[in-house]
Design a protein around this motif. Sequence first.
Motif, short mmCIF file in Angstrom:
data_model
loop_
_atom_site.label_atom_id
_atom_site.label_comp_id
_atom_site.label_asym_id
_atom_site.label_seq_id
_atom_site.Cartn_x
_atom_site.Cartn_y
_atom_site.Cartn_z
N ARG A 6 38.36 -56.02 -19.01
CA ARG A 6 37.15 -56.02 -18.19
C ARG A 6 36.54 -57.42 -18.24
N PRO A 7 35.60 -57.74 -17.35
CA PRO A 7 34.95 -59.05 -17.39
C PRO A 7 34.23 -59.29 -18.71
N ALA A 8 34.09 -60.56 -19.05
CA ALA A 8 33.39 -60.94 -20.29
C ALA A 8 32.49 -62.13 -20.00
N THR A 9 31.40 -62.25 -20.75
CA THR A 9 30.47 -63.36 -20.57
C THR A 9 30.09 -63.95 -21.93
N SER A 10 29.69 -65.20 -21.91
CA SER A 10 29.13 -65.83 -23.10
C SER A 10 28.24 -66.98 -22.65
N GLU A 11 27.38 -67.43 -23.54
CA GLU A 11 26.45 -68.51 -23.19
C GLU A 11 26.16 -69.32 -24.44
N ARG A 12 26.01 -70.64 -24.27
CA ARG A 12 25.62 -71.48 -25.40
C ARG A 12 24.95 -72.75 -24.89
N GLU A 13 24.23 -73.40 -25.78
CA GLU A 13 23.53 -74.63 -25.44
C GLU A 13 24.13 -75.77 -26.24
N ARG A 18 22.78 -76.13 -20.82
CA ARG A 18 23.15 -74.72 -20.98
C ARG A 18 24.46 -74.45 -20.26
N PHE A 19 25.37 -73.78 -20.97
CA PHE A 19 26.68 -73.43 -20.42
C PHE A 19 26.80 -71.90 -20.41
N ALA A 20 26.98 -71.33 -19.22
CA ALA A 20 27.18 -69.89 -19.07
C ALA A 20 28.59 -69.66 -18.55
N THR A 21 29.32 -68.79 -19.23
CA THR A 21 30.73 -68.55 -18.89
C THR A 21 30.95 -67.09 -18.54
N ILE A 22 31.74 -66.87 -17.50
CA ILE A 22 32.16 -65.52 -17.16
C ILE A 22 33.65 -65.56 -16.85
N ALA A 23 34.38 -64.59 -17.39
CA ALA A 23 35.82 -64.48 -17.19
C ALA A 23 36.14 -63.07 -16.70
N ALA A 24 37.16 -62.95 -15.86
CA ALA A 24 37.49 -61.62 -15.33
C ALA A 24 38.97 -61.57 -14.98
N PRO A 25 39.55 -60.36 -15.04
CA PRO A 25 40.94 -60.20 -14.61
C PRO A 25 41.05 -60.27 -13.09
N VAL A 26 42.10 -60.93 -12.60
CA VAL A 26 42.36 -61.00 -11.16
C VAL A 26 43.86 -60.83 -10.92
N THR A 27 44.21 -60.38 -9.72
CA THR A 27 45.61 -60.13 -9.40
C THR A 27 46.19 -61.10 -8.39
N ASP A 28 45.33 -61.83 -7.67
CA ASP A 28 45.85 -62.78 -6.69
C ASP A 28 44.83 -63.88 -6.44
N VAL A 88 34.83 -68.99 -14.93
CA VAL A 88 33.83 -69.88 -14.34
C VAL A 88 32.86 -70.30 -15.44
N VAL A 89 32.68 -71.61 -15.60
CA VAL A 89 31.71 -72.14 -16.57
C VAL A 89 30.65 -72.91 -15.78
N SER A 90 29.42 -72.40 -15.81
CA SER A 90 28.31 -73.03 -15.09
C SER A 90 27.47 -73.83 -16.09
N ARG A 91 27.07 -75.05 -15.66
CA ARG A 91 26.29 -75.92 -16.54
C ARG A 91 24.96 -76.27 -15.89
N TRP A 92 23.90 -76.15 -16.67
CA TRP A 92 22.60 -76.63 -16.28
C TRP A 92 22.30 -77.86 -17.13
N GLY A 108 35.83 -76.68 -22.29
CA GLY A 108 36.97 -75.99 -22.90
C GLY A 108 36.55 -75.03 -23.99
N GLY A 109 35.58 -75.47 -24.81
CA GLY A 109 35.11 -74.61 -25.88
C GLY A 109 34.36 -73.39 -25.37
N SER A 110 33.58 -73.57 -24.29
CA SER A 110 32.86 -72.43 -23.72
C SER A 110 33.83 -71.39 -23.17
N ALA A 111 34.87 -71.88 -22.47
CA ALA A 111 35.87 -70.96 -21.93
C ALA A 111 36.62 -70.25 -23.05
N ALA A 112 37.01 -71.00 -24.08
CA ALA A 112 37.76 -70.41 -25.19
C ALA A 112 36.93 -69.36 -25.92
N GLU A 113 35.64 -69.65 -26.12
CA GLU A 113 34.76 -68.70 -26.81
C GLU A 113 34.65 -67.40 -26.01
#
Length: 203
Positions: A6-13, A18-28, A88-92, A108-113
């Motif tokens: 399922r999708p996952a999110t994380s956030e850190r400063e 501020r870096f907000a990350t969201i990852a999700a499964p996709v098929t195409d 997707v990693v969004s930065r403010w 890279g660290g935000s995505a890996a986390e």
Amino acid sequence: MFKLIRPATSEREIKKSRFATIAAPVTDEEAAKAFVAENSFADASHNCWAWRIGADYRFSDDGEPGGTAGKPILQAIEGQEVDGVVVVVSRWFGGVKLGTGGLARAYGGSAAECLRLADKQPIIATTQLSVAVAFTDLALVEARLETFDDIAVTARDFDENGAVFRLDVPDSRLLALAELLRDLTSGRASLDPDILADPPADP
């Protein structure tokens, strides 16, 4: 390799950004593009992303210095051994420049986390198997197939002789399933590919 359940999110400063990350499964690719569009923030300084689906991949720095965002996100995907995923990693921007090395580590660290925290499961190699059975064997074969949690019936088509089941079968179960179908139908079931005529080699 793994896939996200399922999708996952994380956030850190990091240094006031501020870096907000969201990852999700996709098929195409179309699903990946749609996900990026739907999960990019209009008020973010940058919406950087990467996706990998099998041998195909894409990434974007979205205005950050070249190689400091999209590629590190893709490297995080590869490092976590995840396939069929978009991140997707969004930065403010918080007013403190991170430098190219700092940006690469941050993205890279935000995505890996985020991927570490995500619910994942192993990707199991499967084979598409067609099984043609006569009407006399149909009920028995159908009842037995319903007892398997790991074998998916993706289609069932009828013809004048009976039915053709299209199955998605884990490779580790192919030979045993073929032998079961042969025994259930006294050899009348027709398999494509014919596993019993050309059994897969041991890994």
